[in-house]
Scaffold this motif. Structure first.
Motif, PDB file in Angstrom:
ATOM      1  N   GLU A 218       0.885  -1.144  -0.061  1.00  0.00           N
ATOM      2  CA  GLU A 218       0.081   0.084  -0.121  1.00  0.00           C
ATOM      3  C   GLU A 218       0.902   1.238   0.138  1.00  0.00           C
ATOM      4  OE1 GLU A 218      -2.551  -0.333   3.531  1.00  0.00           O
ATOM      5  OE2 GLU A 218      -3.677  -1.809   2.534  1.00  0.00           O
ATOM      6  N   LYS A 219       1.971   1.158   0.977  1.00  0.00           N
ATOM      7  CA  LYS A 219       2.837   2.527   0.795  1.00  0.00           C
ATOM      8  C   LYS A 219       3.658   2.579  -0.600  1.00  0.00           C
ATOM      9  CE  LYS A 219       6.797   4.241   3.337  1.00  0.00           C
ATOM     10  NZ  LYS A 219       7.951   4.029   4.287  1.00  0.00           N
ATOM     11  N   ARG A 220       4.025   1.400  -1.269  1.00  0.00           N
ATOM     12  CA  ARG A 220       4.614   1.735  -2.758  1.00  0.00           C
ATOM     13  C   ARG A 220       3.545   2.143  -3.551  1.00  0.00           C
ATOM     14  NH1 ARG A 220       7.515  -3.321  -1.337  1.00  0.00           N
ATOM     15  NH2 ARG A 220       5.851  -4.350  -2.065  1.00  0.00           N
ATOM     16  N   GLU A 221       2.160   1.733  -3.319  1.00  0.00           N
ATOM     17  CA  GLU A 221       1.125   2.033  -4.387  1.00  0.00           C
ATOM     18  C   GLU A 221       0.891   3.768  -3.945  1.00  0.00           C
ATOM     19  OE1 GLU A 221      -1.618   1.813  -7.360  1.00  0.00           O
ATOM     20  OE2 GLU A 221      -0.137   0.270  -6.813  1.00  0.00           O
ATOM     21  N   ARG A 222       0.665   4.266  -2.866  1.00  0.00           N
ATOM     22  CA  ARG A 222       0.725   5.518  -2.546  1.00  0.00           C
ATOM     23  C   ARG A 222       1.823   6.351  -3.053  1.00  0.00           C
ATOM     24  NH1 ARG A 222      -0.910   3.428   2.619  1.00  0.00           N
ATOM     25  NH2 ARG A 222       1.232   4.138   3.346  1.00  0.00           N
ATOM     26  N   GLU A 226       1.345   9.439  -5.873  1.00  0.00           N
ATOM     27  CA  GLU A 226       1.903  10.581  -5.584  1.00  0.00           C
ATOM     28  C   GLU A 226       2.894  11.110  -6.617  1.00  0.00           C
ATOM     29  OE1 GLU A 226       3.506  10.379  -1.833  1.00  0.00           O
ATOM     30  OE2 GLU A 226       1.430  10.526  -0.735  1.00  0.00           O
ATOM     31  N   ARG A 227       3.923  10.107  -6.988  1.00  0.00           N
ATOM     32  CA  ARG A 227       4.860  10.646  -8.132  1.00  0.00           C
ATOM     33  C   ARG A 227       4.061  10.850  -9.332  1.00  0.00           C
ATOM     34  NH1 ARG A 227       7.898   6.332  -5.761  1.00  0.00           N
ATOM     35  NH2 ARG A 227       7.119   4.906  -7.595  1.00  0.00           N
TER      36      ARG A 227
END
Length: 291
Positions: A218-222, A226-227
């Motif tokens: 989930e953190k990588r997806e967020r 954002e990028r």
């Protein structure tokens, strides 16, 4: 699974091992267990480690698990105790198997060192008794002579004392056997409890790893979103800036072109005015000359 077997509980172990035990394997297990009793000292994990040694020594690694070997031994020991504690020589469930017909009874009796005289009777010699009497465990044949034996005991105090000593010895052995069963059940309960705790710890660790993995995903997806949003905003800003510069250039060009057209029109008008004035001046000069 634990079933109620009268005054005490009987542990029923069901072997679910795919390994097929032959008679040679069973005899080898009984003799090995009897010869290596020192490995099974009641300490924590002693039984599991002992049967791990058996599996390793007999080349059974990968073919049968130590806990399956332990269950096999417990099944043999349970069957032996059922036949041994049954005074009629028939199994506790009324089965046809008896101590004399079960092929492993003598070997198990020798291994556990608790042989009862079920086939060979015990001869007792008493000075106050003229004949020799046979003392054996209660069976269907001597039930009918119970009243006669009781009368003989009343007439012969020495005979009563001998029987009481024999009974006390049986009681002592039964108590030792009960204590051994309680100890074995307690060891099995501890093993099961440790196994459950180990499985619970494994499940908790697996759940924690899965939760951490999902959080990382989930953190990588967020971060990726954002990028992408930052890239999109930067691209839109660059596009707006280029569009604004293009419009400004077009407006400047339009303004310059209009200024140039106004200047050219003004110059053209001035030239026309000069030519008109020069022409009028020429006409006036022509008409002013004398004839």
């Amino acid at each position: 699974m634990v079933e109620d077997g009268g005054a005490s509980s009987v542990v029923v172990l069901v072997e679910a091992d795919e390994y097929k035990w032959t008679d040679v394997d069973t005899e080898t297990l009984i003799r090995w267990r009897s010869a290596n009793d020192c490995l099974f000292n009641g300490r924590r994990n002693a039984a599991r480690k002992g049967f791990e040694v058996y599996v390793s020594e007999h080349g059974l690694v990968g073919r049968v698990e130590p806990n399956k070997v332990k269950r096999k031994w417990e099944n043999l020991k349970q069957k032996y105790r059922e036949l041994k504690t049954s005074r009629t020589g028939v199994g506790m469930e009324g089965e046809e198997t008896t101590a004399t017909s079960w092929k492993w009874f003598s070997l198990m009796d020798e291994a556990l060192s608790r042989r009862h005289s079920m086939v060979s009777p015990v001869l007792v010699d008493a000075s106050s008794i003229q004949d020799m009497f046979v003392v054996s465990p209660l069976s269907s044949s001597n039930i009918h002579s119970g009243l006669e034996n009781q009368a003989k005991r009343r007439r012969n105090p020495d005979w009563v004392k001998i029987l009481e000593m024999s009974d006390s010895d049986d009681v002592r052995k039964k108590l030792c056997q009960d204590r051994e069963e309680v100890k074995e059940r307690a060891a099995l309960d501890r093993e099961e409890k440790r196994e459950r705790e180990r499985l619970e710890r494994e499940e908790k660790r697996e759940e924690k790893r899965e939760r951490e993995r999902l959080e990382r995903e989930e953190k990588r997806e967020r971060e990726w979103l954002e990028r992408e949003e930052r890239r999109e905003r930067a691209w839109l800003e660059r596009e707006e800036k280029r569009e604004k510069e293009r419009v400004d250039r077009e407006e400047r060009r339009e303004l310059q072109w209009r200024e140039w057209m106004d200047k050219r029109d003004k110059e053209t008008a001035e030239r026309e005015d000069r030519r008109q004035r020069e022409f009028m001046t020429f006409i006036e000069n022509v008409f002013k000359k004398p004839c």
